[in-house]
Design an enzyme around this catalytic site. Structure first.
Site, PDB file in Angstrom:
ATOM      1  N   HIS A 163       8.818  -9.138  -9.647  1.00 34.00           N
ATOM      2  CA  HIS A 163       7.528  -8.517  -9.927  1.00 34.00           C
ATOM      3  C   HIS A 163       6.882  -9.256 -11.096  1.00 34.00           C
ATOM      4  O   HIS A 163       7.511  -9.491 -12.125  1.00 34.00           O
ATOM      5  CB  HIS A 163       7.754  -7.045 -10.296  1.00 34.00           C
ATOM      6  CG  HIS A 163       6.499  -6.270 -10.519  1.00 34.00           C
ATOM      7  ND1 HIS A 163       5.889  -5.555  -9.522  1.00 34.00           N
ATOM      8  CD2 HIS A 163       5.744  -6.091 -11.628  1.00 34.00           C
ATOM      9  CE1 HIS A 163       4.812  -4.966  -9.999  1.00 34.00           C
ATOM     10  NE2 HIS A 163       4.702  -5.274 -11.291  1.00 34.00           N
ATOM     11  N   ASP A 188      11.524  -7.479  -6.085  1.00 37.50           N
ATOM     12  CA  ASP A 188      10.771  -6.362  -6.644  1.00 37.50           C
ATOM     13  C   ASP A 188      11.154  -5.069  -5.924  1.00 37.50           C
ATOM     14  O   ASP A 188      10.483  -4.636  -4.986  1.00 37.50           O
ATOM     15  CB  ASP A 188       9.273  -6.642  -6.510  1.00 37.50           C
ATOM     16  CG  ASP A 188       8.401  -5.616  -7.210  1.00 37.50           C
ATOM     17  OD1 ASP A 188       8.939  -4.616  -7.724  1.00 37.50           O
ATOM     18  OD2 ASP A 188       7.173  -5.816  -7.235  1.00 37.50           O
ATOM     19  N   CYS A 211      -0.034  -5.706  -9.830  1.00 39.97           N
ATOM     20  CA  CYS A 211       0.704  -4.507 -10.220  1.00 39.97           C
ATOM     21  C   CYS A 211      -0.207  -3.279 -10.060  1.00 39.97           C
ATOM     22  O   CYS A 211      -0.613  -2.961  -8.947  1.00 39.97           O
ATOM     23  CB  CYS A 211       1.241  -4.679 -11.637  1.00 39.97           C
ATOM     24  SG  CYS A 211       2.274  -3.326 -12.224  1.00 39.97           S
TER      25      CYS A 211
END
Length: 306
Positions: A274, A243, A196
């Site tokens: 995600h 995502d 991330c």
């Protein structure tokens, strides 16, 4: 209940959670909506057999599930170390994990581990231990150290990290990479993996520290904002099919990587959200996560052991 049983139960319940809930959690986790809005939306869902608390609980990290390698595993030595960060906050702190068989006569390549947007949580520490078990010196800095460190819960951690100067956080991680490059037990080869926000950091350091980062494995991270033409390191890019936020940036990033002849491989994992590598929430997908990690370890061995 065993750890394996808990993970299996979590994975089975995830199949009953609508995709909207995962999308809303991603918005919430990245500051696009607040907790009240997130819970309000969840409460409006009609989910057969699952209450609001069950859905919210499945999406919220339970770090008891994230330990794959024990902190006292006999094959590794783990410690917290402070280091100078002249390009960041002045002083940093991170989790350093060294394989037991590594010494001055038997050095190992190093891997910098970059956390998400909430500080050095137990999942990221476990990732560092997994790398050490695979034979790498692993170092995972905590961006929240200037504010006292990861506070023990993600909500507070996100708020803390959001309040900080992002450029100084980047500087802290750049100085951590420099530290690994010259570590007395390291070979001088440095890889980087991030998740991330840490995926963005991996892309960024590959572009802005081309003589330091020798291999980068960003997981669902947004692109570097500059100097893509300077990247020398091979990249192994991991993306989740569902995502929307990160994938919206991928088409443009891939064009730039191709235009600048960057050596990269991109994997898009089917039906994955995600955060699919994080084994502490219902977003975790065991098959995809294990495949991605096997690829990552092989990638680092190929590019850092030569």
């Amino acid at each position: 209940m065993s750890l394996k049983t808990e993970k299996t139960t979590l994975a089975l319940s995830a199949k009953d959670i609508p995709q909207e809930a995962f999308d809303w959690y991603d918005e919430y986790a990245h500051g696009d909506i607040d907790r009240r809005t997130f819970l309000s939306r969840l409460g409006a869902l009609s989910v057969a057999g699952l209450t609001l608390s069950v859905v919210a609980g499945a999406l919220t990290p339970n770090y008891a599930l994230a330990e794959q390698v024990s902190f006292n595993d006999p094959d590794i030595t783990a410690s917290y170390v402070e280091f100078d960060t002249p390009n960041g906050h002045g002083k940093g702190r991170g989790y350093l994990v060294i394989p037991k068989n590594v010494d001055s006569s038997n050095k190992a390549p190093a891997v910098l581990v970059a956390h998400e947007n909430r500080g050095l949580n137990p999942y990221i520490e476990d990732v560092a231990r997994r790398l050490a078990k695979a034979g790498f010196i692993a170092f995972a800095p905590d961006a929240l150290f200037p504010l006292g460190g990861y506070p023990g819960n993600d909500d507070e951690g996100r708020a803390m990290q959001k309040s900080m100067d992002g450029s100084k956080i980047v500087g802290d991680f750049m100085d951590a990479a420099t530290l690994l490059k010259s570590h007395s037990l390291a070979t001088g080869k440095v890889g980087m993996v991030g998740f991330c926000f840490g995926g963005f950091l991996t892309n960024h350091l590959a572009a802005n520290m081309p003589d330091t980062i020798n291999a980068g494995a960003p997981y669902y991270g947004t692109p570097a904002k500059s100097n893509i033409d300077k990247i020398k390191a091979p990249l192994q890019i991991h993306l989740a099919e569902l995502d929307k936020r990160v994938n919206a940036t991928w088409v443009g990033y891939e064009k730039e990587l191709k235009a600048n002849k960057v050596d990269y491989t991109a994997y898009i994992y089917p039906t994955a959200n995600h955060g699919f590598h994080n084994d502490s929430t219902a977003r975790y997908q065991e098959d995809n996560a294990e495949l991605a990690w096997e690829r990552t370890i092989s990638f680092f061995k190929q590019n850092l052991n030569t």
